[in-house]
Scaffold this motif. Structure first.
Motif, PDB file in Angstrom:
ATOM      1  N   ILE A   1      -2.993 -63.039 -36.201  1.00 53.34           N
ATOM      2  CA  ILE A   1      -2.056 -61.997 -36.639  1.00 53.34           C
ATOM      3  C   ILE A   1      -0.786 -62.109 -35.790  1.00 53.34           C
ATOM      4  O   ILE A   1      -0.852 -61.972 -34.561  1.00 53.34           O
ATOM      5  CB  ILE A   1      -2.706 -60.602 -36.462  1.00 53.34           C
ATOM      6  N   ARG A   2       0.342 -62.358 -36.451  1.00 55.47           N
ATOM      7  CA  ARG A   2       1.613 -62.509 -35.702  1.00 55.47           C
ATOM      8  C   ARG A   2       2.553 -61.382 -36.124  1.00 55.47           C
ATOM      9  O   ARG A   2       2.882 -61.247 -37.304  1.00 55.47           O
ATOM     10  CB  ARG A   2       2.216 -63.872 -36.016  1.00 55.47           C
ATOM     11  N   SER A   3       2.972 -60.578 -35.159  1.00 53.29           N
ATOM     12  CA  SER A   3       3.779 -59.395 -35.465  1.00 53.29           C
ATOM     13  C   SER A   3       5.118 -59.763 -36.110  1.00 53.29           C
ATOM     14  O   SER A   3       5.763 -60.738 -35.718  1.00 53.29           O
ATOM     15  CB  SER A   3       4.041 -58.618 -34.175  1.00 53.29           C
ATOM     16  N   LEU A   4       5.552 -58.944 -37.085  1.00 53.13           N
ATOM     17  CA  LEU A   4       6.900 -59.097 -37.675  1.00 53.13           C
ATOM     18  C   LEU A   4       7.894 -58.192 -36.947  1.00 53.13           C
ATOM     19  O   LEU A   4       9.032 -58.026 -37.409  1.00 53.13           O
ATOM     20  CB  LEU A   4       6.851 -58.745 -39.166  1.00 53.13           C
ATOM     21  N   HIS A   5       7.430 -57.565 -35.859  1.00 48.69           N
ATOM     22  CA  HIS A   5       8.275 -56.707 -35.010  1.00 48.69           C
ATOM     23  C   HIS A   5       8.822 -55.485 -35.753  1.00 48.69           C
ATOM     24  O   HIS A   5       9.909 -55.011 -35.444  1.00 48.69           O
ATOM     25  CB  HIS A   5       9.421 -57.521 -34.388  1.00 48.69           C
ATOM     26  N   LYS A   6       8.092 -54.997 -36.737  1.00 48.09           N
ATOM     27  CA  LYS A   6       8.549 -53.781 -37.440  1.00 48.09           C
ATOM     28  C   LYS A   6       8.052 -52.531 -36.732  1.00 48.09           C
ATOM     29  O   LYS A   6       8.586 -51.442 -36.926  1.00 48.09           O
ATOM     30  CB  LYS A   6       8.051 -53.797 -38.878  1.00 48.09           C
ATOM     31  N   ILE A   7       6.990 -52.666 -35.974  1.00 49.24           N
ATOM     32  CA  ILE A   7       6.482 -51.543 -35.176  1.00 49.24           C
ATOM     33  C   ILE A   7       6.188 -52.088 -33.766  1.00 49.24           C
ATOM     34  O   ILE A   7       5.974 -53.299 -33.608  1.00 49.24           O
ATOM     35  CB  ILE A   7       5.192 -50.916 -35.791  1.00 49.24           C
TER      36      ILE A   7
ATOM     37  N   LEU B   1      -1.562 -53.105 -32.449  1.00 49.76           N
ATOM     38  CA  LEU B   1      -2.936 -53.235 -31.932  1.00 49.76           C
ATOM     39  C   LEU B   1      -3.796 -52.072 -32.414  1.00 49.76           C
ATOM     40  O   LEU B   1      -4.937 -52.251 -32.832  1.00 49.76           O
ATOM     41  CB  LEU B   1      -2.934 -53.241 -30.400  1.00 49.76           C
ATOM     42  N   ASP B   2      -3.231 -50.888 -32.367  1.00 55.44           N
ATOM     43  CA  ASP B   2      -3.963 -49.704 -32.800  1.00 55.44           C
ATOM     44  C   ASP B   2      -4.357 -49.830 -34.274  1.00 55.44           C
ATOM     45  O   ASP B   2      -5.500 -49.575 -34.648  1.00 55.44           O
ATOM     46  CB  ASP B   2      -3.098 -48.460 -32.581  1.00 55.44           C
ATOM     47  N   LYS B   3      -3.430 -50.276 -35.112  1.00 51.97           N
ATOM     48  CA  LYS B   3      -3.729 -50.420 -36.548  1.00 51.97           C
ATOM     49  C   LYS B   3      -4.830 -51.466 -36.762  1.00 51.97           C
ATOM     50  O   LYS B   3      -5.724 -51.282 -37.582  1.00 51.97           O
ATOM     51  CB  LYS B   3      -2.470 -50.840 -37.319  1.00 51.97           C
TER      52      LYS B   3
ATOM     53  N   TYR C   1       3.235 -55.447 -41.641  1.00 53.51           N
ATOM     54  CA  TYR C   1       3.673 -55.505 -40.242  1.00 53.51           C
ATOM     55  C   TYR C   1       3.473 -56.869 -39.583  1.00 53.51           C
ATOM     56  O   TYR C   1       3.871 -57.076 -38.446  1.00 53.51           O
ATOM     57  CB  TYR C   1       2.898 -54.461 -39.402  1.00 53.51           C
ATOM     58  N   ALA C   2       2.764 -57.787 -40.263  1.00 55.70           N
ATOM     59  CA  ALA C   2       2.424 -59.037 -39.570  1.00 55.70           C
ATOM     60  C   ALA C   2       2.211 -60.187 -40.543  1.00 55.70           C
ATOM     61  O   ALA C   2       1.865 -59.974 -41.705  1.00 55.70           O
ATOM     62  CB  ALA C   2       1.144 -58.820 -38.756  1.00 55.70           C
TER      63      ALA C   2
END
Ligand code: ADP
Ligand code: ASP
Ligand code: MG
Length: 444
Positions: A316-322, A328-330, A372-373
């Motif tokens: 999972i690679r973050s798209l930096h939207k959150i 991590l929580d999601k 988000y990712a």
């Protein structure tokens, strides 16, 4: 048996240990002495697989296939009953029980078949094997008491063992036979929170043994099988493996969880919680030392390697939207909500890698993360796990382990100053990795 005065031993015999007439007689000899004991038996080898196949055919409505399989298995058992006993009386009683069990199966043919009926089918193997041994002991003049596991083995509404129920009911049952010393019961089978017949998953007789060992505060839990203890690598894949004589509960638990088939994945925990030693012994060679699992063992060494199949690796690679902590929580909320287990996790900045062996809810969990990712999923992976005294102060192990795997493409590495270093790789590289890890430099 007065449990306040004396401690019992648990002796669990697996499928191959009771897989033939001769083996049933051999097990009878091993348990026929005055030591107080509870014998936990699996079904005769091949039986649960055969019952699972019958259940699969009944589910698909394959009437002729299921009927043929039921008859074949019934004939196998009638032959065992005909050869195990010397008196017609005992053979007759065994045959009656076998006919009763198989008439339940035949009654399901051509009717609605759900998971409730499936569990009833799967339970017949252990119900028959315990009856066969009990009748044989009686015939040879050895007094034993057959206890129905369905009276005290129960799971709760989460499918976990209901320890309070088990503790209260098995103790009450055993204490109600003050003069008896040999008890026999079925491994694997139980009732669920609704009172229906259920089971503790494949290989679950080991779990029955440790749950009952904990409930009875047994002196020792013995797992009797077809090999002389837990080996330092998977003997089904690597040719020159050796038994490990001593393991800690934590080491054994990791190995069981990560694929050492000799132990059910969760069977060490109840023994660990009560500090009851677990001994793995060879039914074919009863005097061999086997493996002792307790709260102390040799330090400073790698002990064994195991591999778990059927693993899915998720990146999972973050798209930096959150923010990263919200992502991590999601992620973990999704796994927790759907009761999807996570085996290994590696996090680096906004990239998270993890593995699971349960795919059922992945589309739902990963679908919610998609805004988000960037997510990639790879099935058909394995976890190769190296276990031993691998705390950070023991320098050099990690280097030798990683070095031995230099020819193997590894997707993910997990180490947390515990008793294991684990590697995720493609299934096709498993054999190569296990062989590489069996080199003497890793085990020195
Ligand atoms: P049982 O029917 O007695 O429960 P299992 O087949 O479940 O026996 O477990 C014993 C088998 O586990 C052995 O025959 C062996 O092939 C396999 N096995 C896998 N890994 C290991 C290991 N590390 N040590 C010993 N046996 C192992
Ligand atoms: N008979 C069951 C199985 O084959 C349980 C066990 O053997 O432990 O999975
Ligand atoms: Mg087993």
């Amino acid at each position: 048996m007065d449990l306040d005065q004396e401690k019992m031993k648990i002796m669990k015999f697996g499928g191959t240990s009771v897989g033939s007439v001769d083996m049933i007689k051999h097990v009878a000899r091993l348990i026929s002495n005055e030591e107080p004991k509870l014998v936990v038996l699996s079904a005769m080898s091949g039986t649960t697989n055969a019952l699972a196949e019958i259940a699969a055919k009944l589910t698909r409505g394959d009437v002729s296939g299921a009927t043929g399989d039921i008859e074949n298995l019934e004939n196998r058992y009638m032959e065992v009953a005909a050869n195990l006993y010397f008196s017609e009386g005992s053979a007759g009683k065994a045959k009656k029980h076998i006919l009763d069990s198989f008439s339940i199966l035949k009654g399901f043919v051509g009717h609605t078949f759900t998971y409730v009926e499936e569990k009833i089918v799967l339970a017949q193997g252990e119900l028959i094997s315990t009856m066969l041994l009990h009748l044989y002991l009686t015939e040879t003049g050895v007094h034993s008491t057959l206890l129905p596991a369905l009276d005290f083995m129960r799971t709760d509404k989460n499918g976990e063992p209901d320890m309070r129920f088990i503790h209260k009911n098995v103790r009450q049952t055993i204490n109600s036979y003050p003069h008896n010393r040999i008890f026999i019961t079925q491994g694997y089978i139980c009732r669920n929170a609704s009172g229906e017949i259920d089971n503790l998953q494949r290989g679950g007789s080991d779990y029955t043994a440790s749950l009952l060992g904990a409930a009875l505060n047994a002196s020792e839990i013995q797992i009797w099988t077809d090999i002389d203890g837990l080996h330092n690598n998977d003997p089904r894949i690597v040719s020159s493996t050796m038994p490990v004589r001593r393991l800690t509960f934590d080491e054994a638990s990791k190995l069981a969880h990560f694929g050492a088939k000799i132990l059910h994945p969760t069977c060490i925990l109840p023994a660990k919680q009560k500090n009851i030693p677990v001994r793995l012994l060879n039914t074919m060679d009863p005097s061999a030392p086997g493996t002792l699992i307790s709260n102390s063992a040799d330090t400073g060494r790698v002990k064994a390697v195991a591999a778990k199949d059927g693993v899915t690796h998720i990146k999972i690679r973050s798209l930096h939207k959150i923010p990263g902590y919200q992502l991590l929580d999601k992620i973990f909320h999704g796994f927790a909500r759907t009761h999807t287990p996570v085996d290994l996790v590696a996090i680096s900045d906004n990239e998270i890698s993890l593995t699971t062996d349960t795919r059922e809810y992945l589309p739902e969990i990963l679908g919610e993360l998609a805004p988000y990712a960037d997510i990639s999923v790879e099935d058909g992976m394995v976890i190769v796990c190296v276990v031993g005294d691998l705390i950070q102060s023991n320098k050099g192990f990690k280097h030798r382990i990683v070095d031995s795997l230099k020819g193997v493409p590894v997707r993910m590495i997990s180490y947390g100053d515990n008793c294991d270093v684990s590697f995720v790789m493609h299934q096709k590289d498993k054999k190569k990795a296990l062989e590489a890890l069996s080199s003497s430099s890793v085990f020195q």
